[in-house]
Design a protein around this motif. Structure first.
Motif, PDB file in Angstrom:
ATOM      1  N   ILE A 149      41.504  38.267  43.654  1.00  0.00           N
ATOM      2  CA  ILE A 149      41.516  37.187  42.667  1.00  0.00           C
ATOM      3  C   ILE A 149      42.150  37.725  41.392  1.00  0.00           C
ATOM      4  O   ILE A 149      41.605  38.605  40.739  1.00  0.00           O
ATOM      5  CB  ILE A 149      40.100  36.660  42.390  1.00  0.00           C
ATOM      6  CG1 ILE A 149      39.494  36.095  43.683  1.00  0.00           C
ATOM      7  CG2 ILE A 149      40.126  35.610  41.280  1.00  0.00           C
ATOM      8  CD1 ILE A 149      38.021  35.770  43.591  1.00  0.00           C
ATOM      9  N   VAL A 150      43.334  37.200  41.049  1.00  0.00           N
ATOM     10  CA  VAL A 150      44.044  37.597  39.833  1.00  0.00           C
ATOM     11  C   VAL A 150      43.517  36.788  38.654  1.00  0.00           C
ATOM     12  O   VAL A 150      43.294  37.321  37.566  1.00  0.00           O
ATOM     13  CB  VAL A 150      45.562  37.392  39.995  1.00  0.00           C
ATOM     14  CG1 VAL A 150      46.301  37.696  38.704  1.00  0.00           C
ATOM     15  CG2 VAL A 150      46.090  38.246  41.139  1.00  0.00           C
ATOM     16  N   ASP A 205      53.262  42.201  47.056  1.00  0.00           N
ATOM     17  CA  ASP A 205      54.335  41.474  46.388  1.00  0.00           C
ATOM     18  C   ASP A 205      54.128  39.961  46.279  1.00  0.00           C
ATOM     19  O   ASP A 205      54.988  39.272  45.756  1.00  0.00           O
ATOM     20  CB  ASP A 205      55.659  41.721  47.125  1.00  0.00           C
ATOM     21  CG  ASP A 205      56.040  43.187  47.136  1.00  0.00           C
ATOM     22  OD1 ASP A 205      55.916  43.840  46.084  1.00  0.00           O
ATOM     23  OD2 ASP A 205      56.447  43.684  48.204  1.00  0.00           O
ATOM     24  N   THR A 206      53.027  39.432  46.786  1.00  0.00           N
ATOM     25  CA  THR A 206      52.866  37.987  46.848  1.00  0.00           C
ATOM     26  C   THR A 206      51.620  37.509  46.108  1.00  0.00           C
ATOM     27  O   THR A 206      50.502  37.852  46.474  1.00  0.00           O
ATOM     28  CB  THR A 206      52.783  37.507  48.312  1.00  0.00           C
ATOM     29  OG1 THR A 206      53.890  38.022  49.028  1.00  0.00           O
ATOM     30  CG2 THR A 206      52.782  35.994  48.396  1.00  0.00           C
ATOM     31  N   LYS A 207      51.851  36.694  45.073  1.00  0.00           N
ATOM     32  CA  LYS A 207      50.771  36.019  44.361  1.00  0.00           C
ATOM     33  C   LYS A 207      50.910  34.532  44.618  1.00  0.00           C
ATOM     34  O   LYS A 207      52.011  33.987  44.601  1.00  0.00           O
ATOM     35  CB  LYS A 207      50.840  36.278  42.864  1.00  0.00           C
ATOM     36  CG  LYS A 207      50.501  37.697  42.490  1.00  0.00           C
ATOM     37  CD  LYS A 207      50.542  37.890  40.988  1.00  0.00           C
ATOM     38  CE  LYS A 207      50.257  39.332  40.629  1.00  0.00           C
ATOM     39  NZ  LYS A 207      50.381  39.571  39.192  1.00  0.00           N
ATOM     40  N   MET A 208      49.790  33.878  44.903  1.00  0.00           N
ATOM     41  CA  MET A 208      49.794  32.444  45.208  1.00  0.00           C
ATOM     42  C   MET A 208      48.966  31.696  44.166  1.00  0.00           C
ATOM     43  O   MET A 208      47.756  31.910  44.079  1.00  0.00           O
ATOM     44  CB  MET A 208      49.222  32.206  46.593  1.00  0.00           C
ATOM     45  CG  MET A 208      50.019  32.860  47.698  1.00  0.00           C
ATOM     46  SD  MET A 208      49.267  32.665  49.326  1.00  0.00           S
ATOM     47  CE  MET A 208      49.384  30.907  49.554  1.00  0.00           C
ATOM     48  N   GLY A 232      33.266  39.765  42.101  1.00  0.00           N
ATOM     49  CA  GLY A 232      34.128  38.652  41.732  1.00  0.00           C
ATOM     50  C   GLY A 232      35.616  38.939  41.839  1.00  0.00           C
ATOM     51  O   GLY A 232      36.429  38.166  41.332  1.00  0.00           O
ATOM     52  N   LYS A 233      35.992  39.999  42.551  1.00  0.00           N
ATOM     53  CA  LYS A 233      37.405  40.389  42.608  1.00  0.00           C
ATOM     54  C   LYS A 233      38.103  40.037  43.916  1.00  0.00           C
ATOM     55  O   LYS A 233      39.322  40.063  43.987  1.00  0.00           O
ATOM     56  CB  LYS A 233      37.533  41.895  42.359  1.00  0.00           C
ATOM     57  CG  LYS A 233      37.113  42.289  40.961  1.00  0.00           C
ATOM     58  CD  LYS A 233      37.273  43.776  40.745  1.00  0.00           C
ATOM     59  CE  LYS A 233      36.836  44.155  39.331  1.00  0.00           C
ATOM     60  NZ  LYS A 233      37.015  45.581  39.076  1.00  0.00           N
ATOM     61  N   LYS A 250      38.644  27.100  35.484  1.00  0.00           N
ATOM     62  CA  LYS A 250      38.446  25.698  35.846  1.00  0.00           C
ATOM     63  C   LYS A 250      39.743  25.054  36.321  1.00  0.00           C
ATOM     64  O   LYS A 250      39.725  24.173  37.167  1.00  0.00           O
ATOM     65  CB  LYS A 250      37.894  24.939  34.630  1.00  0.00           C
ATOM     66  CG  LYS A 250      37.596  23.500  34.894  1.00  0.00           C
ATOM     67  CD  LYS A 250      37.016  22.827  33.667  1.00  0.00           C
ATOM     68  CE  LYS A 250      36.764  21.361  33.928  1.00  0.00           C
ATOM     69  NZ  LYS A 250      36.188  20.692  32.776  1.00  0.00           N
ATOM     70  N   ASN A 251      40.877  25.509  35.799  1.00  0.00           N
ATOM     71  CA  ASN A 251      42.156  24.869  36.094  1.00  0.00           C
ATOM     72  C   ASN A 251      43.111  25.676  36.967  1.00  0.00           C
ATOM     73  O   ASN A 251      44.155  25.169  37.355  1.00  0.00           O
ATOM     74  CB  ASN A 251      42.870  24.523  34.787  1.00  0.00           C
ATOM     75  CG  ASN A 251      42.071  23.546  33.963  1.00  0.00           C
ATOM     76  OD1 ASN A 251      41.575  22.555  34.485  1.00  0.00           O
ATOM     77  ND2 ASN A 251      41.922  23.821  32.686  1.00  0.00           N
ATOM     78  N   THR A 252      42.778  26.929  37.264  1.00  0.00           N
ATOM     79  CA  THR A 252      43.724  27.783  37.975  1.00  0.00           C
ATOM     80  C   THR A 252      43.017  28.771  38.894  1.00  0.00           C
ATOM     81  O   THR A 252      41.983  29.322  38.546  1.00  0.00           O
ATOM     82  CB  THR A 252      44.572  28.600  36.970  1.00  0.00           C
ATOM     83  OG1 THR A 252      45.205  27.707  36.068  1.00  0.00           O
ATOM     84  CG2 THR A 252      45.629  29.420  37.672  1.00  0.00           C
TER      85      THR A 252
END
Length: 72
Positions: free
Chosen positions: A48-49, A63-66, A32-33, A53-55
């Motif tokens: 996957i950070v 350096d990039t999180k979306m 699940g990562k 259900k909502n995010t």
């Protein structure tokens, strides 16, 4: 610009980035990562950070999180 990722239950996906629509397949690793997206003959993988259900927050490189939120 608006970007959308539509993950369907059957493992297919549709992305719209800068007005360009791409169809492909997605999967989540057994632990699940990792999220893998295959489209246009290319495979991309993101960590996957957060997934709720909502995010959905993906780390695509060091350096990039979306962040993504449901359209509806």
């Amino acid at each position: 610009a608006n970007q959308t990722l539509d993950f369907k239950v059957d493992g297919t996906a549709e992305t719209v980035i800068m007005g360009h629509t791409t169809k492909g397949k997605w999967s989540i690793s057994d632990d699940g990562k990792k999220l893998t997206l295959e489209s246009d003959g290319k495979t991309s993988e993101a960590t996957i950070v957060e997934l709720s259900k909502n995010t959905l927050i993906l780390q695509v490189d060091k350096d990039t999180k979306m962040p993504f939120v449901p359209a509806n």
